[in-house]
Design a protein around this motif. Structure first.
Motif, PDB file in Angstrom:
ATOM      1  N   THR A 104       0.833  -1.189   0.000  1.00  0.00           N
ATOM      2  CA  THR A 104       0.000   0.000   0.000  1.00  0.00           C
ATOM      3  C   THR A 104       0.863   1.232   0.000  1.00  0.00           C
ATOM      4  O   THR A 104       2.057   1.179   0.287  1.00  0.00           O
ATOM      5  N   THR A 105       0.253   2.370  -0.315  1.00  0.00           N
ATOM      6  CA  THR A 105       1.002   3.608  -0.321  1.00  0.00           C
ATOM      7  C   THR A 105       1.265   4.051   1.100  1.00  0.00           C
ATOM      8  O   THR A 105       0.734   3.513   2.065  1.00  0.00           O
ATOM      9  N   THR A 115     -11.182  21.304  -4.049  1.00  0.00           N
ATOM     10  CA  THR A 115     -10.226  20.752  -3.103  1.00  0.00           C
ATOM     11  C   THR A 115      -9.505  19.573  -3.713  1.00  0.00           C
ATOM     12  O   THR A 115      -9.946  18.977  -4.687  1.00  0.00           O
ATOM     13  N   SER A 116      -8.371  19.223  -3.146  1.00  0.00           N
ATOM     14  CA  SER A 116      -7.608  18.071  -3.626  1.00  0.00           C
ATOM     15  C   SER A 116      -7.036  17.325  -2.440  1.00  0.00           C
ATOM     16  O   SER A 116      -6.669  17.913  -1.430  1.00  0.00           O
ATOM     17  N   GLU A 117      -6.972  16.005  -2.599  1.00  0.00           N
ATOM     18  CA  GLU A 117      -6.370  15.167  -1.574  1.00  0.00           C
ATOM     19  C   GLU A 117      -5.343  14.271  -2.243  1.00  0.00           C
ATOM     20  O   GLU A 117      -5.606  13.669  -3.283  1.00  0.00           O
ATOM     21  N   THR A 118      -4.143  14.200  -1.687  1.00  0.00           N
ATOM     22  CA  THR A 118      -3.087  13.343  -2.237  1.00  0.00           C
ATOM     23  C   THR A 118      -2.715  12.306  -1.197  1.00  0.00           C
ATOM     24  O   THR A 118      -2.451  12.642  -0.048  1.00  0.00           O
ATOM     25  N   THR A 119      -2.704  11.038  -1.613  1.00  0.00           N
ATOM     26  CA  THR A 119      -2.267   9.980  -0.712  1.00  0.00           C
ATOM     27  C   THR A 119      -1.013   9.337  -1.264  1.00  0.00           C
ATOM     28  O   THR A 119      -0.750   9.379  -2.456  1.00  0.00           O
ATOM     29  N   GLY A 120      -0.229   8.717  -0.386  1.00  0.00           N
ATOM     30  CA  GLY A 120       1.005   8.071  -0.817  1.00  0.00           C
ATOM     31  C   GLY A 120       2.158   9.042  -0.787  1.00  0.00           C
ATOM     32  O   GLY A 120       2.074  10.138  -0.258  1.00  0.00           O
ATOM     33  N   ASP A 141      -0.971   7.697 -10.026  1.00  0.00           N
ATOM     34  CA  ASP A 141       0.270   7.585 -10.793  1.00  0.00           C
ATOM     35  C   ASP A 141       0.824   6.170 -10.677  1.00  0.00           C
ATOM     36  O   ASP A 141       0.266   5.307  -9.979  1.00  0.00           O
ATOM     37  N   VAL A 142       1.931   5.904 -11.374  1.00  0.00           N
ATOM     38  CA  VAL A 142       2.474   4.550 -11.425  1.00  0.00           C
ATOM     39  C   VAL A 142       3.087   4.090 -10.108  1.00  0.00           C
ATOM     40  O   VAL A 142       3.381   2.916  -9.937  1.00  0.00           O
ATOM     41  N   HIS A 143       3.289   5.020  -9.172  1.00  0.00           N
ATOM     42  CA  HIS A 143       3.799   4.653  -7.862  1.00  0.00           C
ATOM     43  C   HIS A 143       2.676   4.350  -6.876  1.00  0.00           C
ATOM     44  O   HIS A 143       2.937   3.994  -5.732  1.00  0.00           O
ATOM     45  N   GLY A 144       1.433   4.521  -7.295  1.00  0.00           N
ATOM     46  CA  GLY A 144       0.304   4.305  -6.409  1.00  0.00           C
ATOM     47  C   GLY A 144      -0.150   5.550  -5.685  1.00  0.00           C
ATOM     48  O   GLY A 144      -1.082   5.499  -4.888  1.00  0.00           O
ATOM     49  N   ASN A 145       0.486   6.710  -5.918  1.00  0.00           N
ATOM     50  CA  ASN A 145       0.010   7.967  -5.341  1.00  0.00           C
ATOM     51  C   ASN A 145      -1.325   8.352  -5.972  1.00  0.00           C
ATOM     52  O   ASN A 145      -1.537   8.140  -7.172  1.00  0.00           O
ATOM     53  N   VAL A 146      -2.207   8.929  -5.186  1.00  0.00           N
ATOM     54  CA  VAL A 146      -3.550   9.259  -5.646  1.00  0.00           C
ATOM     55  C   VAL A 146      -3.854  10.732  -5.384  1.00  0.00           C
ATOM     56  O   VAL A 146      -3.589  11.253  -4.303  1.00  0.00           O
ATOM     57  N   ILE A 147      -4.394  11.399  -6.407  1.00  0.00           N
ATOM     58  CA  ILE A 147      -4.906  12.765  -6.261  1.00  0.00           C
ATOM     59  C   ILE A 147      -6.412  12.716  -6.474  1.00  0.00           C
ATOM     60  O   ILE A 147      -6.885  12.152  -7.468  1.00  0.00           O
ATOM     61  N   GLN A 191      -0.621  17.901  -6.675  1.00  0.00           N
ATOM     62  CA  GLN A 191       0.462  17.392  -7.525  1.00  0.00           C
ATOM     63  C   GLN A 191       1.038  16.141  -6.876  1.00  0.00           C
ATOM     64  O   GLN A 191       1.042  16.015  -5.641  1.00  0.00           O
ATOM     65  N   PHE A 192       1.529  15.214  -7.663  1.00  0.00           N
ATOM     66  CA  PHE A 192       2.140  13.994  -7.132  1.00  0.00           C
ATOM     67  C   PHE A 192       3.490  14.305  -6.481  1.00  0.00           C
ATOM     68  O   PHE A 192       4.223  15.172  -6.968  1.00  0.00           O
ATOM     69  N   PRO A 193       3.824  13.590  -5.424  1.00  0.00           N
ATOM     70  CA  PRO A 193       5.154  13.757  -4.848  1.00  0.00           C
ATOM     71  C   PRO A 193       6.219  13.155  -5.760  1.00  0.00           C
ATOM     72  O   PRO A 193       5.942  12.208  -6.504  1.00  0.00           O
TER      73      PRO A 193
END
Length: 332
Positions: free
Chosen positions: A106-107, A121-126, A302-308, A326-328
């Motif tokens: 998991t992220t 609004t935006s939420e980024t996980t991972g 994204d390909v790393h599993g990060n989610v926006i 934005q993705f990390p």
């Protein structure tokens, strides 16, 4: 410098290189998917692809753009059919772009997304996943790039740091917008993938003609390289670009200004459920039955599993709607 053979193309013109200097005499060419990973699962570091990449361009001028082949800097015409041997296919995992397989990892901990310039609004996980570890071996050529091509990005003649990816590693548009670090005989550069090289074999990257001299003598025409995917060095949030002809009944969305390659796009449908959208070979996510009139809630992985997750994204036909996150960057 090299003999050219002509074809025809609808978007861009350049010549094919036959027996380029340092090559073995094969004929090669350059030009421009529904990728998927679970929204909270980590995938490998390259772009992902899927066999479900074909589909109609919709009730618009949505034909896939084309371009032609690697040259020693000459320009002329057209696309040729792309070879598909030697690269990852859907269902396989490789050291570069992958087929969309997911792992059980998991992220990381949830983090807040960046909030510059976006609606709602935006939420980024991972975050913090390692960049791709393995190097790709291949070769580089060059052509007169302008930033446009099979990825359907706008032309930007002032940006020299762009390139066309070979067909296997293009992965039916999953590599579009990805950044690649290239080590050549005389230097190292980072380029963004904007196009597809249809007859180039796995590992081959066709560079902008002004980027090539940064890694090797331009007179060589063809040089060996190693390369790997890296996070793009950019600012601001991701951008949602709506294709001309899009409407509430047929909606095509492209993700732009993304730090890492995109694996999946979902929108929240009328039942308030996330619905995945198929990605086509010309780098648009197309909902054949439409997404409604908007504003939209989007979830991008994204390909790393990060989610926006972005909410309140307005519909702008043939225009841009910035998100809020934005993705990390991946860790070297």
């Amino acid at each position: 410098m090299s003999d050219g053979c002509a074809g025809d193309g609808s978007r861009r013109r350049r010549s094919l290189c036959t027996a380029c200097p340092g090559d073995s005499g094969e004929t090669e060419a350059s030009t421009g998917g529904a990728a998927s990973t679970a929204s909270s699962e980590a995938s490998s570091a390259g772009p992902t692809g899927s066999p479900d990449s074909e589909g109609s361009a919709g009730p618009s001028s949505g034909d896939a753009p084309t371009s032609a082949g690697p040259t020693s800097g000459e320009t002329s015409s057209g696309p040729t059919s792309g070879e598909t041997s030697g690269g990852p296919t859907s269902g396989e995992t490789s050291s570069g772009p992958t087929s969309g397989e997911t792992s059980s990892a998991t992220t990381g901990n949830e983090t807040s997304g960046e909030t510059s310039g976006g609606p709602g609004t935006s939420e980024t996980t991972g975050g913090g996943q390692a960049c791709e570890g393995a190097d790709h071996e291949g070769k580089a050529t060059y052509y007169a790039a302008d930033g446009s091509g099979n990825c359907s990005f706008d032309a930007n003649p002032g940006d020299d740091m762009v390139a066309a990816m070979n067909t296997p590693d293009y992965m039916a548009s999953a590599a579009c917008g990805a950044c690649v670090q290239i080590d050549g005989p005389d230097g190292q550069i980072v380029v963004r993938i904007v196009d597809r090289c249809p007859e180039c074999q796995s590992g081959h990257i066709d560079l902008d003609e002004d980027a090539f001299p940064m890694i090797a003598d331009k007179d060589l025409g063809v040089v060996p390289i190693t390369w790997r995917y890296v996070s793009c060095d950019l600012e601001g949030p991701v951008v949602y670009h709506f294709k001309e002809g899009s409407n509430q009944w047929w909606t095509a969305v492209q993700i732009r200004n993304h730090r890492n390659p995109i694996a999946k796009l979902e929108f929240k449908n009328e039942d308030d459920a996330w619905q995945e959208v198929a990605r086509l070979e010309y780098n648009y996510f197309v909902a054949e039955a439409g997404m409604g009139p908007g504003p939209y809630a989007f979830r991008v992985t994204d390909v790393h599993g990060n989610v926006i997750e972005d909410a309140g994204i307005p519909f702008v036909e043939a225009g841009d709607s910035p998100g809020a996150g934005q993705f990390p960057a991946c860790a070297p």
